[in-house]
Scaffold this active site. Structure first.
Site, PDB file in Angstrom:
ATOM      1  N   ALA A 172       0.842  -1.191   0.000  1.00 23.42           N
ATOM      2  CA  ALA A 172       0.000   0.000   0.000  1.00 23.42           C
ATOM      3  C   ALA A 172       0.878   1.242   0.000  1.00 23.42           C
ATOM      4  O   ALA A 172       2.098   1.138   0.168  1.00 23.42           O
ATOM      5  CB  ALA A 172      -0.898   0.013   1.228  1.00 23.42           C
ATOM      6  N   MET A 173       0.232   2.404  -0.170  1.00 24.80           N
ATOM      7  CA  MET A 173       1.007   3.648  -0.263  1.00 24.80           C
ATOM      8  C   MET A 173       0.306   4.771   0.487  1.00 24.80           C
ATOM      9  O   MET A 173      -0.889   4.992   0.333  1.00 24.80           O
ATOM     10  CB  MET A 173       1.177   3.996  -1.756  1.00 24.80           C
ATOM     11  CG  MET A 173       1.957   5.255  -2.005  1.00 24.80           C
ATOM     12  SD  MET A 173       3.653   5.127  -1.369  1.00 24.80           S
ATOM     13  CE  MET A 173       3.951   6.833  -0.920  1.00 24.80           C
ATOM     14  N   GLU A 174       1.126   5.511   1.238  1.00 25.43           N
ATOM     15  CA  GLU A 174       0.602   6.481   2.204  1.00 25.43           C
ATOM     16  C   GLU A 174       0.326   7.872   1.627  1.00 25.43           C
ATOM     17  O   GLU A 174       0.403   8.865   2.376  1.00 25.43           O
ATOM     18  CB  GLU A 174       1.625   6.616   3.344  1.00 25.43           C
ATOM     19  CG  GLU A 174       2.964   7.297   2.965  1.00 25.43           C
ATOM     20  CD  GLU A 174       4.098   6.324   2.634  1.00 25.43           C
ATOM     21  OE1 GLU A 174       3.798   5.180   2.255  1.00 25.43           O
ATOM     22  OE2 GLU A 174       5.277   6.712   2.744  1.00 25.43           O
ATOM     23  N   ASN A 175      -0.025   8.006   0.332  1.00 19.39           N
ATOM     24  CA  ASN A 175      -0.283   9.316  -0.258  1.00 19.39           C
ATOM     25  C   ASN A 175      -1.154  10.169   0.669  1.00 19.39           C
ATOM     26  O   ASN A 175      -2.144   9.675   1.218  1.00 19.39           O
ATOM     27  CB  ASN A 175      -1.019   9.131  -1.585  1.00 19.39           C
ATOM     28  CG  ASN A 175      -0.410   8.029  -2.419  1.00 19.39           C
ATOM     29  OD1 ASN A 175       0.758   8.098  -2.770  1.00 19.39           O
ATOM     30  ND2 ASN A 175      -1.181   6.993  -2.687  1.00 19.39           N
TER      31      ASN A 175
ATOM     32  N   HIS B  53      -0.189   0.969   9.371  1.00 20.93           N
ATOM     33  CA  HIS B  53       1.115   1.436   8.880  1.00 20.93           C
ATOM     34  C   HIS B  53       0.933   2.681   7.991  1.00 20.93           C
ATOM     35  O   HIS B  53       1.593   3.702   8.209  1.00 20.93           O
ATOM     36  CB  HIS B  53       1.785   0.299   8.101  1.00 20.93           C
ATOM     37  CG  HIS B  53       3.106   0.659   7.511  1.00 20.93           C
ATOM     38  ND1 HIS B  53       4.302   0.345   8.120  1.00 20.93           N
ATOM     39  CD2 HIS B  53       3.446   1.311   6.369  1.00 20.93           C
ATOM     40  CE1 HIS B  53       5.298   0.783   7.381  1.00 20.93           C
ATOM     41  NE2 HIS B  53       4.809   1.372   6.312  1.00 20.93           N
ATOM     42  N   GLU B  54       0.039   2.585   7.024  1.00 22.17           N
ATOM     43  CA  GLU B  54      -0.128   3.718   6.096  1.00 22.17           C
ATOM     44  C   GLU B  54      -0.694   4.920   6.842  1.00 22.17           C
ATOM     45  O   GLU B  54      -0.287   6.061   6.599  1.00 22.17           O
ATOM     46  CB  GLU B  54      -1.035   3.349   4.922  1.00 22.17           C
ATOM     47  CG  GLU B  54      -0.615   2.110   4.148  1.00 22.17           C
ATOM     48  CD  GLU B  54       0.840   2.079   3.729  1.00 22.17           C
ATOM     49  OE1 GLU B  54       1.427   3.155   3.491  1.00 22.17           O
ATOM     50  OE2 GLU B  54       1.417   0.963   3.649  1.00 22.17           O
TER      51      GLU B  54
ATOM     52  N   HIS C 161       1.947   6.717   8.787  1.00 25.27           N
ATOM     53  CA  HIS C 161       2.845   7.515   7.941  1.00 25.27           C
ATOM     54  C   HIS C 161       2.396   8.985   7.859  1.00 25.27           C
ATOM     55  O   HIS C 161       3.197   9.846   7.501  1.00 25.27           O
ATOM     56  CB  HIS C 161       2.872   6.965   6.517  1.00 25.27           C
ATOM     57  CG  HIS C 161       3.965   5.958   6.249  1.00 25.27           C
ATOM     58  ND1 HIS C 161       5.266   6.143   6.660  1.00 25.27           N
ATOM     59  CD2 HIS C 161       3.964   4.797   5.542  1.00 25.27           C
ATOM     60  CE1 HIS C 161       6.006   5.123   6.235  1.00 25.27           C
ATOM     61  NE2 HIS C 161       5.250   4.283   5.570  1.00 25.27           N
TER      62      HIS C 161
HETATM   63  N1  0A1 Z   1       5.827   3.598   1.296  1.00 22.74           N
HETATM   64  C1  0A1 Z   1       5.010   2.436   1.163  1.00 22.74           C
HETATM   65  C2  0A1 Z   1       5.562   1.353   0.358  1.00 22.74           C
HETATM   66  C3  0A1 Z   1       5.761   1.536  -1.079  1.00 22.74           C
HETATM   67  C4  0A1 Z   1       7.010   1.748  -1.556  1.00 22.74           C
HETATM   68  C5  0A1 Z   1       7.282   1.804  -2.888  1.00 22.74           C
HETATM   69  C6  0A1 Z   1       6.235   1.648  -3.727  1.00 22.74           C
HETATM   70  O1  0A1 Z   1       6.487   1.653  -5.066  1.00 22.74           O
HETATM   71  C7  0A1 Z   1       7.781   1.440  -5.483  1.00 22.74           C
HETATM   72  C8  0A1 Z   1       4.950   1.466  -3.280  1.00 22.74           C
HETATM   73  C9  0A1 Z   1       4.712   1.412  -1.939  1.00 22.74           C
HETATM   74  C10 0A1 Z   1       4.866   1.810   2.515  1.00 22.74           C
HETATM   75  O2  0A1 Z   1       5.829   1.741   3.267  1.00 22.74           O
HETATM   76  O3  0A1 Z   1       3.804   1.327   2.821  1.00 22.74           O
HETATM   77 ZN    ZN Z   2       5.838   2.421   4.966  1.00 22.95          ZN
END
Ligand code: 0A1
Ligand code: ZN
Length: 885
Positions: free
Chosen positions: A268-271, A303-304, A307
């Site tokens: 997942a991604m914390e946008n 986690h997200e 962040h």
């Molecule tokens: N920051 C996110 C993980 C994440 C990292 C890279 C990505 O694409 C290359 C996608 C997601 C996390 O720690 O959840």
């Molecule tokens: Zn993370």
């Protein structure tokens, strides 16, 4: 795909940006065959970067530039220079506005980085360097800007249009299109940008923050998944509450959104305000997701969310600092999961994972420190070392400073650096300043790679009643680091007397004892600590709670380990004693197999497990953990040279012997628990997880007996269970059994029932990929032809090929090398489709040094074949070339 030579980027070359971006205004016009991106950047010279007006180099990749203007002056061809990954121009003032329009092609983006399509939905993934595939920009985390984003698309196909921040305005056009504008007032780096457009439904809720602000919560999914969001929503609310209490962190926007997408490279991604999730990390309900999946959803949602402070409000200066946000956030989510469930079980799971996988990474060709010194492709550094070891490093800081001191440090860190892009040094400095502590030597954990070894010896002086422990630390060389300096290793320990009671701990020089568990900071290559007033020869319980990520070596004999399993006050160390006992026993049997002797299981292990199963007062989840023998992957990791077949044979024989010896007990506990499961509706809660865990591990042992009433019980569990945890275990044990008719029937009915649910089909693929009976490779190759399989979906690749190469070790490491050839073939195809997935998939081949000469040669041949296979992505190139170096 890159055509230039890959460049190595070094931490030591970091320079502040020449220019800053204060405001970013984006407009996206989404169409089926192209997308237009207009970017207006309000920019200025960075006052911290020196005098003059240097040229401005913007990052950009795979962009077709339609127009470019500076302060409304249209630029012509001679005014700027475009290269493969950049656009350079010469500003003529310190403050200016840059307008660009580019065309991009999300509809053909299979790398899933930048703007892409997942099914019919548009979505983005910008971390780490995906934003440069969307527009020309200063795509680096220390350039932080506010964003306003307008998205326009055809209304019928894309009724939902989302971006970061709060919604500002929306409207319709005459031609069937509509638009929405979002405004994110918090300055952020481009890697936190997100956009989503699709035909989505949402589950809605709200949260009142600690200062009484109301926040709208929404989880967006494709319509067929609307019934699988409640668990994620509950997890989100728990996370928001927990972060207020545990860290004093409050949410800041009016709305928090999660979107589930099927095609996603990571979890997942914390946008900011718009988290984008792999659907596997959001969707969970009893019928389709296991207990483990429910716990994973809870942990990833947390986690997200966490962040938002550790990552977004305070972000990283550069990508070498990745663990600043990831190590800290993994630590935070592990504390949260421990609080929501059983702390000891959580610790056991985390430590098993770390020791099996991160220790292997630390011993391999890609070994790097928690703060790496250099990289070719940053995507390759989202690693177990940066995440999991990084979290262990934060945990050690907490162990050294105490919980209160750690909280003071984190408060100071957030207060001091809110809105900034900072470094690991800044984090540690806040911890030091808040506590008057000196962590200078401790910081070697961030800069030195490799897993330290800690050899411990004891000496008891009965006349003087003193007990001394001598610690010797060392750390093996890793690529680019031949010599290591001493770490600060917090060793939490206790001493047990002959009755199993704890001895009060008084170090030489102290006036009185200080408790029965204490932390020694071992910071010299060799160091002795002497306890006084020790009435008898004690048994030490060392590294309680796994207080440091090291390989501890103390010469326990098997009786001592059994004693610790029974009596240690530390739950984690009771499990650890059982693991060490199992390892000793299994290693002895591996030796027997290698010498061609008949295998013999030390009955002390059986006795130890019997007493666990007999004691119904014990936490069932811990009993299940105790009964899980060390995995083949872990036994591989701790071997100098791993004998794949001997490891498999020894572990199989041990399981079979335990199953036979303890059949009655397993059967009793299984039936009792299965009966409760039958009577109880599914609940995603720790005590229920525990009951099912014991029930399921019991079933897996029972099935080794081949008894027909067990098979009937297994088939009944498969057919009648109301939840995926029971159903999938029954399926997995049938698949690994010799009961072909039952197996085939179960596989077919499962696939028929769940054919429209891709996440459940992933589990169906994984169960078969993990079947260790002969013929594994052929089965996987056959499954790749199944209509539900595609190489374009990362979850499918992980479920089938990843599970085969990482979990089915006897089949993958077939002596003729066919498993290696197969994996290399897939990597070569994926290198063009999705470099990040290709590079992750090839990890098992990089571990060639662990195997015998024959296998080493075969693995290297495949790495060389990948290297020679044509144009490689920087992702694959870096891993392959470093593995062969
Ligand atoms: N920051 C996110 C993980 C994440 C990292 C890279 C990505 O694409 C290359 C996608 C997601 C996390 O720690 O959840
Ligand atoms: Zn993370």
């Amino acid at each position: 795909m890159r055509t230039e030579q890959p460049k190595v980027i070094h931490l030591k070359d970091y320079q502040v940006p020449d220019y800053l971006i204060d405001e970013t205004h984006l407009t996206f016009e989404l169409y089926e065959d192209r997308t237009l991106v207009h970017a207006q950047l309000v920019m200025r010279r960075n006052p911290d970067a020196g005098a003059g007006l240097p040229s401005l180099r913007l990052d950009g990749q795979d962009l077709e530039l339609l127009s470019l203007a500076i302060n409304d002056r249209q630029l012509g061809l001679g005014d700027y220079e475009i290269a493969e990954e950049s656009l350079t121009l010469q500003p003529d003032a310190a403050n200016f506005t840059l307008d660009s329009t580019v065309v991009i092609h999300p509809e053909s983006n299979t790398a899933l980085e930048g703007l892409y399509k997942s099914g019919s939905m548009f979505c983005t993934q910008c971390e780490a360097e995906g934003f440069r595939k969307i527009t020309y920009y200063l795509d680096r985390p220390d350039v932080m800007s506010t964003f306003t984003t307008t998205v326009s698309a055809e209304k019928q196909a894309y009724p939902i249009l989302l971006s970061n921040g709060n919604p500002l305005a929306s409207g319709e056009e005459d031609d069937g299109r509509h638009w929405a504008t979002w405004e994110d007032p918090f300055k952020k780096p481009a890697y936190l940008f997100a956009l989503v457009a699709g035909d989505l439904w949402c589950v809605e809720d709200s949260f009142t923050t600690m200062t009484g602000r109301n926040v709208a919560l929404r989880i967006y999914v494709e319509p067929e998944n609307i019934d699988k969001c409640q668990h994620a929503m509950d997890s989100l609310k728990k996370s928001m509450k927990w972060d207020e209490k545990a860290y004093g962190r409050e949410y800041d926007l009016d709305i928090f959104m999660i979107v589930a997408v099927n095609d996603f490279n990571m979890g997942a991604m914390e946008n900011k305000g718009l988290n984008i999730f792999n659907s596997s990390a959001v969707l969970a309900r009893a019928e389709t997701a296991t207990d483990a999946a429910h716990q994973r959803v809870e942990a990833i949602v947390a986690h997200e969310y966490f962040h938002n402070w550790s990552g977004n409000r305070v972000t990283c200066r550069d990508w070498f600092q990745l663990s600043l946000k990831e190590g800290f956030t993994v630590f935070r989510d592990s504390q949260f999961s421990a609080d929501m469930n059983s702390p000891t079980v959580k610790r056991v799971e985390d430590v098993s994972y770390l020791r099996t996988h991160q220790f292997a990474e630390d011993a391999g060709p890609m070994a790097h420190s928690v703060r790496p010194e250099s990289f070719i492709e940053i995507s390759n550094f989202y690693t177990l070392t940066v995440y999991e070891k990084g979290a262990e490093v934060v945990r050690m800081i907490q162990t050294l400073l105490g919980e209160e001191g750690f909280r003071k440090g984190s408060d100071l860190y957030f207060e001091r650096h809110d809105g900034q892009a900072v470094t690991v040094d800044d984090f540690v400095k806040a911890m030091e300043d808040a506590n008057g502590a000196d962590l200078t030597q401790f910081k070697r954990w961030y800069s030195q790679a490799g897993t330290p070894r800690l050899a411990v010896s004891e000496q008891y002086d009965a006349a003087a009643k003193t007990y001394s422990l001598t610690f010797r630390q060392s750390c093996p060389p890793t690529p680019g680091q031949s010599e290591k300096l001493a770490f600060v290793i917090p060793v939490s320990l206790g001493l047990l007397d002959g009755q199993g009671d704890e001895i009060a701990l008084r170090l030489q020089g102290e006036d009185a004892p200080v408790g029965t568990t204490r932390v020694l900071a071992v910071d010299q290559p060799e160091q002795t600590f002497t306890f006084i007033d020790v009435p008898e020869q004690p048994l030490p319980s060392l590294l309680r709670g796994f207080s440091a990520p090291v390989k501890l070596d103390f010469p326990y004999n098997r009786d001592q380990l059994m004693f610790l399993m029974q009596h240690d006050f530390d739950g984690f160390n009771r499990w650890e004693a059982g693991q060490q006992l199992s390892v000793q026993v299994l290693q002895e049997m591996i030796g027997q197999h290698q010498r061609g002797e008949a295998l013999q299981l030390d009955q002390r292990l059986v006795a130890a497990l019997r007493s666990q199963l007999e004691d119904e007062s014990l936490d069932q989840a811990m009993v299940a953990e105790m009964l899980s023998l060390p995995s083949e992957a872990y036994l591989t990791e701790i071997s100098e040279i791993a004998d794949v077949d001997a490891i498999h044979a020894a572990r199989d024989f041990a399981r079979q012997s335990i199953a036979t010896a303890l059949f009655e007990l397993f059967w009793k506990r299984y039936q009792a628990n299965r009966e409760v499961s039958r009577q109880t509706p599914y609940v995603a809660e720790a005590s229920h997880f525990a009951r099912r865990a014991l029930q399921n591990i019991a079933l897996s042992y029972l099935m080794l007996s081949g008894k027909l009433d067990v098979v009937a019980a297994c088939v009944d569990q498969f057919e009648q269970a109301d939840n995926m945890t029971e159903r999938l275990t029954a399926l997995a044990v049938l698949v690994n059994s010799g009961f072909e008719a039952e197996r085939d029937k179960a596989l077919a009915s499962f696939a028929e029932h769940f054919k429209d649910n891709p996440l459940v089909m992933d589990q169906w693929f994984s169960v078969q990929a993990g079947n260790t009976q002969p013929g594994g490779l052929e089965r996987v190759q056959h499954l790749m032809q199944h209509p539900a399989f595609t190489l374009k979906n990362p979850n499918k690749v992980r479920a089938l090929i990843g599970a085969f190469a990482n979990q089915n070790l006897v089949n993958f490491h077939r002596a003729d090398g066919a498993g290696y050839r197969f994996l290399a073939d897939q990597v070569i195809v994926l290198n063009k489709l999705n470099p990040q997935i290709a590079s992750r998939l090839l990890a098992p081949l990089t571990r060639w040094r662990k195997y015998d000469g024959g296998r080493q040669g075969l693995m290297k041949t495949e790495l060389e074949r990948i290297l020679a296979s044509g144009e490689l992505s920087s992702d694959v190139y870096e891993v392959v070339s470093k593995s062969l170096a």
